[in-house]
Design an enzyme around this catalytic site. Structure first.
Site, PDB file in Angstrom:
ATOM      1  N   GLU A  15      15.522  10.324 -22.037  1.00 49.44           N
ATOM      2  CA  GLU A  15      16.477   9.334 -22.534  1.00 49.44           C
ATOM      3  C   GLU A  15      17.495   9.896 -23.529  1.00 49.44           C
ATOM      4  OE1 GLU A  15      16.971   5.847 -21.959  1.00 49.44           O
ATOM      5  OE2 GLU A  15      15.872   6.380 -20.165  1.00 49.44           O
ATOM      6  N   SER A  60     -20.461 -37.438  -6.494  1.00 47.79           N
ATOM      7  CA  SER A  60     -21.822 -37.771  -6.923  1.00 47.79           C
ATOM      8  C   SER A  60     -22.261 -37.002  -8.161  1.00 47.79           C
ATOM      9  CB  SER A  60     -22.806 -37.497  -5.782  1.00 47.79           C
ATOM     10  OG  SER A  60     -22.552 -38.375  -4.698  1.00 47.79           O
TER      11      SER A  60
END
Length: 752
Positions: free
Chosen positions: A188, A454
């Site tokens: 960079e 249930s």
């Protein structure tokens, strides 16, 4: 006349005869120049009179004559009278004058260049000053604090996830392997250590490359400029932002050392997939801290800086590897790594750990972040959250769920599931909110409201016990109509008179409806609320069959009192919150809801619900270890939801399967897939735990009446029912009474 003569111009004196007129004695222009050749004066007197004056003016006439002669000579030379020597002399003079002209051109160019440079510099300063004026005063400039990180760990201290705006910890430069920051510098900003905030060489190179290619190929921003942009500015591409970026870069270079700038950059730069900083990226892509990265992994992370999404190893592994190779070459060129190190890194490229994106622990981390503000408010610094999650139980629950879906997803038409496990104090030990976190981040275990079917019936039976009934109470299993509502059993069969224990284990809808009608729908709803159900419940009789929606977490917490002796709990996942320097911000205390069920009723419910795993609809959930356990299956209308919720004396687990769009499954029931997953998860979760009896179980088991021979009834499938297994062989009430206690004895005390 004498007076008048004084007022006139001066008159030269004369010494001869007086002229007829005084005006003739005044000198005129013709008297001051020589007369033309061949012309003579017509007056002798005039010549005599003018003779002294002519003598006086002789030099002037001679000069004029000389000038006339020179003019004639010059005219003669122009006609070709010039000699060759003179012509060569003239050429030499011309040649000598040429360099003088070129020098004047250079001098003028240098002069105007300097002028234009000065004015250009002034213009640049003015532009910079104009845009810099939009910045706050320099006295207010300061580097903003890094967004706080939330480190979430399990009950054993194992990292679950990092959350916050960064997704990783802040690391010191000296804690990182040297090749990680060097990889960033190499690819960079190679002159980072020497420039003053901007890199003129790199900027010029980038401008030339972009102009020659006709598109934006390279960027000339230094690491300092990138940091300035990330810290202070918006990411828009304008002249104003670029100039402000330059000003702030100069300020950063003046205020901080190169190492400080590099450290800030590495901890804040965005590296894709929500990761800010190298530690977040290391955990995101490689499942480790940035302190432990290899050279190949460091090169891969450095390669992300150009385009985090494009070069993400999780999305484009081939492009990421190509980019990493360029970084390794740059590192070798800058002598950051040796040739052997570069070759080894190229031979063993970085491998992405995909579990980071798919792991079920992410559901836990998301839930923690949802509830965290209720405990600490605004987060101002890095914190550590200790959770109740047990890594072994979490892995067991995730494995059981995924294996079941892999084998049965197509066959049973289910696409999602959820598992949640709590201990007797309500601490969440495992939580799986879906099949794959990378595909869906919705936490179904905590937020999905589904019909329990249930699985809601235990609250109906508990309300009946609290109103004077017992597990041996007989109720008729036969067709029933209440206010125009006629519930049906799943098997379309009826068993006549049955005990409450048997009707619960077989999940008979008609008996549940009768009990709800006897005690009242409101009483059933209040009982469920007292136990821990927090969702709104419709206070009608269909509530007995589980038509009101609940979440897996809340119904699991409502089952916990059956396992701990009747004490209500608040489900929780956070134990303690502290800062990174050890200051405690929150520590859990409290005893939950207190007693919500009498111990006698807890024991009776445990007797009834243990039968579900022995002879009822939940037989597939029976644990291999033979531990006492109770539970209940649940299947909602049209098979949209399948549940099994069960517990031991140690843990309570709820399992749900279904589809997010609420579409029906291919007859998936609670007694099948959920029961199997519950068994697998609980068997592994109980490894190493001591055996605990179900609380409140009487010392002497109570006889359980067996149902009579079922009578087929031509009715449709009812809502909230479960498939009922065939009646025990032998039939008859006496035989059933004999078999029931035997099963209970085997369950509670073991034996053959």
């Amino acid at each position: 006349m004498a007076t008048k003569a004084k007022r006139q111009s001066r008159i030269e004196p004369t010494f001869g005869e007086k002229s007829s007129s005084l005006l003739d004695l005044r000198l005129g222009p013709q008297d001051r120049s020589s007369a033309p050749s061949g012309k003579k004066s017509t007056s002798s007197k005039s010549r005599k009179a003018a003779k002294p004056a002519a003598k006086k003016k002789a030099p002037a006439r001679k000069t004029a004559k000389n000038q006339t002669t020179k003019a004639k000579n010059s005219s003669g030379r122009g006609r070709g009278g010039r000699s060759g020597a003179k012509r060569r002399s003239t050429k030499r003079k011309s040649r000598n004058q040429s360099p003088s002209w070129f020098g004047r051109l250079i001098k003028r160019g240098a002069y105007w260049s300097a002028v234009l440079g000065i004015w250009g510099f002034i213009a640049v300063v003015c532009v910079i000053g104009y845009y810099a004026a939009f910045l706050p005063p320099t006295s207010e400039w300061q580097v903003p604090a890094r967004p706080p990180n939330v480190k979430i760990v399990s009950s054993t201290g194992q990292l679950i996830a990092n959350r916050g705006d960064t997704g990783g910890e802040a690391v010191r430069l000296e804690q990182l392997p040297p090749y990680l920051p060097n990889a960033v510098i190499a690819i960079e900003d190679r002159r980072f250590r020497s420039h003053f905030g901007i890199d003129p060489i790199g900027l010029t190179r980038a401008m030339f490359t972009n102009l020659t290619t006709g598109r934006l190929v390279q960027g000339g921003s230094t690491l300092t400029q990138q940091l300035a942009k990330n810290l202070f500015l918006e990411p828009d591409r304008t002249i104003k932002r670029k100039i402000q970026e330059l000003v702030l870069a100069f300020w950063l270079e003046a205020e901080y050392s190169k190492d400080e700038i590099l450290e800030m950059y590495l901890n804040r730069v965005y590296l894709g997939s929500g990761a800010y900083g190298v530690d977040a990226a290391a955990r995101r892509y490689f499942g480790k801290s940035a302190r432990l990265l290899t050279i190949a992994e460091a090169a891969t992370i450095a390669g992300l800086l150009k385009a985090p999404s494009r070069y993400s190893p999780a999305r484009n592994p081939d492009l990421a590897e190509d980019r990493a190779q360029l970084v390794l070459a740059a590192m070798h060129e800058e002598n950051y790594i040796s040739a052997d190190e570069a070759k080894n890194a190229l031979a063993a490229p970085a491998k992405v750990v995909r579990r980071y994106t798919t792991a079920s622990e992410n559901y836990v981390a998301d839930w923690v972040m949802d509830v965290l503000p209720h405990f600490v408010g605004a987060i101002e610094g890095d914190i550590i959250v200790d959770t109740t999650i047990d890594p072994k139980m979490q892995a067991a629950a995730e494995s059981a769920l995924r294996n079941a879906l892999a084998e049965n997803s197509q066959k049973l038409g289910v696409s999602q599931g959820a598992v949640v496990t709590l201990d007797t104090a309500g601490a969440v030990k495992a939580l799986v909110g879906g099949a794959d976190y990378s595909k869906s981040q919705f936490n179904r275990a905590v937020y999905a409201k589904r019909q329990p079917g249930s699985a809601f019936k235990p609250f109906v039976y508990l309300a009946a016990l609290e109103n004077g009934l017992t597990p041996q109470t007989i109720r008729q299993d036969q067709p029933i109509t209440i206010g125009g509502w006629s519930p049906k059993n799943y098997t379309k069969e009826h068993y006549g008179p049955v005990t409450l224990t048997r009707s619960l284990s077989l999940s008979l809808n008609t008996v549940a409806a009768r009990l709800a009608h006897e005690v009242g729908a409101g009483t059933v709803a209040n009982t469920a609320k007292r136990m821990g159900v927090t969702s709104d419940l419709k206070r009608n009789l269909s509530l007995a069959l589980g038509t009101s929606e609940v979440t897996p977490l809340e119904i699991a917490s409502a089952y916990v009192p059956f396992s701990n002796g009747g004490y209500g709990v608040f489900p929780h996942v956070i134990r303690r919150i502290k800062t990174v320097d050890g200051k405690t911000l929150y520590s859990r205390s409290g005893d939950g809801r207190g007693r919500v069920v009498e111990r006698r009723d807890v024991g009776n419910m445990n007797l009834m619900m243990s039968e579900t795993l022995l002879t009822g609809t939940g037989r597939k959930a029976r644990l291999d270890s033979g531990r006492p356990a109770g539970g209940k299956t649940g299947t909602s209308q049209d098979f949209r939801d399948a549940w099994f919720i069960g517990y031991t004396g140690n843990l309570t687990t709820a399992v749900w399967f279904g589809n997010d769009n609420n579409s029906p499954t291919k007859k998936a029931t609670g007694g099948n897939l959920p029961a199997i997953v519950w068994k697998d998860a609980m068997d592994k979760a109980h490894e190493g735990l001591p055996v605990a009896d179900l609380p409140g179980v009487p010392n002497l088991p109570v006889a359980v009446a067996a149902p009579r021979k079922p009578v087929p009834v031509a009715t449709s499938v009812g809502s909230g029912s479960d498939p009922i297994p065939p009646a025990p062989v032998g039939g008859g009430q006496q035989d059933g009474e004999r078999r029931g206690p035997l099963n209970l004895l085997r369950n509670l005390f073991g034996g053959g």
